[in-house]
Design a protein around this motif. Sequence first.
Motif, mmCIF file in Angstrom:
data_model
loop_
_atom_site.group_PDB
_atom_site.id
_atom_site.type_symbol
_atom_site.label_atom_id
_atom_site.label_comp_id
_atom_site.label_asym_id
_atom_site.label_seq_id
_atom_site.Cartn_x
_atom_site.Cartn_y
_atom_site.Cartn_z
ATOM 1 N N SER A 134 0.824 -1.209 0.000
ATOM 2 C CA SER A 134 0.000 0.000 0.000
ATOM 3 C C SER A 134 0.861 1.263 0.000
ATOM 4 O O SER A 134 0.590 2.214 -0.740
ATOM 5 C CB SER A 134 -0.930 0.007 1.213
ATOM 6 O OG SER A 134 -1.790 -1.104 1.204
ATOM 7 N N TRP A 138 1.166 4.048 -2.987
ATOM 8 C CA TRP A 138 0.868 5.445 -2.675
ATOM 9 C C TRP A 138 2.031 6.352 -3.072
ATOM 10 O O TRP A 138 1.827 7.416 -3.654
ATOM 11 C CB TRP A 138 0.566 5.578 -1.184
ATOM 12 C CG TRP A 138 0.240 6.966 -0.759
ATOM 13 C CD1 TRP A 138 -0.910 7.667 -1.003
ATOM 14 C CD2 TRP A 138 1.092 7.847 0.006
ATOM 15 N NE1 TRP A 138 -0.838 8.923 -0.436
ATOM 16 C CE2 TRP A 138 0.372 9.055 0.177
ATOM 17 C CE3 TRP A 138 2.360 7.719 0.546
ATOM 18 C CZ2 TRP A 138 0.908 10.131 0.876
ATOM 19 C CZ3 TRP A 138 2.897 8.780 1.253
ATOM 20 C CH2 TRP A 138 2.178 9.975 1.407
ATOM 21 N N ASP A 142 0.956 8.068 -6.479
ATOM 22 C CA ASP A 142 0.221 9.186 -5.893
ATOM 23 C C ASP A 142 -1.278 8.895 -5.808
ATOM 24 O O ASP A 142 -2.117 9.743 -6.135
ATOM 25 C CB ASP A 142 0.468 10.467 -6.697
ATOM 26 C CG ASP A 142 0.034 11.723 -5.944
ATOM 27 O OD1 ASP A 142 0.078 11.698 -4.700
ATOM 28 O OD2 ASP A 142 -0.342 12.712 -6.597
ATOM 29 N N TRP A 145 -5.299 9.062 -0.494
ATOM 30 C CA TRP A 145 -4.886 8.626 0.855
ATOM 31 C C TRP A 145 -5.705 7.458 1.383
ATOM 32 O O TRP A 145 -5.284 6.762 2.316
ATOM 33 C CB TRP A 145 -4.970 9.793 1.846
ATOM 34 C CG TRP A 145 -6.334 10.412 1.951
ATOM 35 C CD1 TRP A 145 -6.776 11.519 1.290
ATOM 36 C CD2 TRP A 145 -7.436 9.949 2.744
ATOM 37 N NE1 TRP A 145 -8.095 11.773 1.616
ATOM 38 C CE2 TRP A 145 -8.520 10.833 2.506
ATOM 39 C CE3 TRP A 145 -7.616 8.890 3.623
ATOM 40 C CZ2 TRP A 145 -9.751 10.670 3.124
ATOM 41 C CZ3 TRP A 145 -8.859 8.725 4.234
ATOM 42 C CH2 TRP A 145 -9.902 9.612 3.984
ATOM 43 N N LEU A 148 -3.753 4.289 1.642
ATOM 44 C CA LEU A 148 -2.934 4.174 2.844
ATOM 45 C C LEU A 148 -3.782 3.768 4.046
ATOM 46 O O LEU A 148 -3.395 2.899 4.821
ATOM 47 C CB LEU A 148 -2.242 5.510 3.153
ATOM 48 C CG LEU A 148 -0.928 5.809 2.442
ATOM 49 C CD1 LEU A 148 -0.420 7.176 2.883
ATOM 50 C CD2 LEU A 148 0.112 4.750 2.726
#
Length: 225
Positions: A134, A138, A142, A145, A148
Amino acid sequence: MSFEIQKILNWNKAHVTLMLIASLISVYTSSIIVLGAVSLVSFAAYIYMFSAELSNYSPFAGYANWITLFRVIIISFICVFWQQLALSTVLLISVIGVLLDWLDGFLARKLNLTSEFGLYLDMEADAFLVSVVSIILWISYDFHWIILLSGLLRYPYAVLLLFINGGNKKEPKRFYASFITGFFYISLLLAFLSQSTLAEYILYSSSILIILSFSRSLYFQIAGN
């Protein structure tokens, strides 16, 4: 093989707390070396704590647990070298980790070597793999969120349970939870293969389902049903 469950739980409480801290550091620094190092030390401590019991297996710790430990090692390898590796190589190692997850469970059942020790070892190895993948996704692509949050949710969830019930209450296995977890695994790996809008939406959908699954589990821990 008999293992002292309270001893396992004490390790697990320390482990998830340290892994949560290491995960936050990794996200802040965009480097997962700390996460890999903390994981290796914690798993090594787990083996050492139960070395007397594990010595009764042949070979030491048993085949299934050795496979799980190998998973931890290759995931830690990713933590150190992923920036020097092609993402396709990271994907390949991650797929091997998922396949080995199935294999260690199969061997444990086949050889009648299932234990609370192996259960927690396997569970935390799974969480380690998901958190690493994860964070890499990320950082590399990009993503939102929410990737995450869903990937690291195991650690704040487990730490939160320490304040609710000491982390000692076991929840019965539910089919939908296993299905959602499998779907999330697949969507994470798919994101390495394709950065298409469809793959991204599949990943976001599975992330939302994971969050809902943890929320349902948290409700069970609080309400007891």
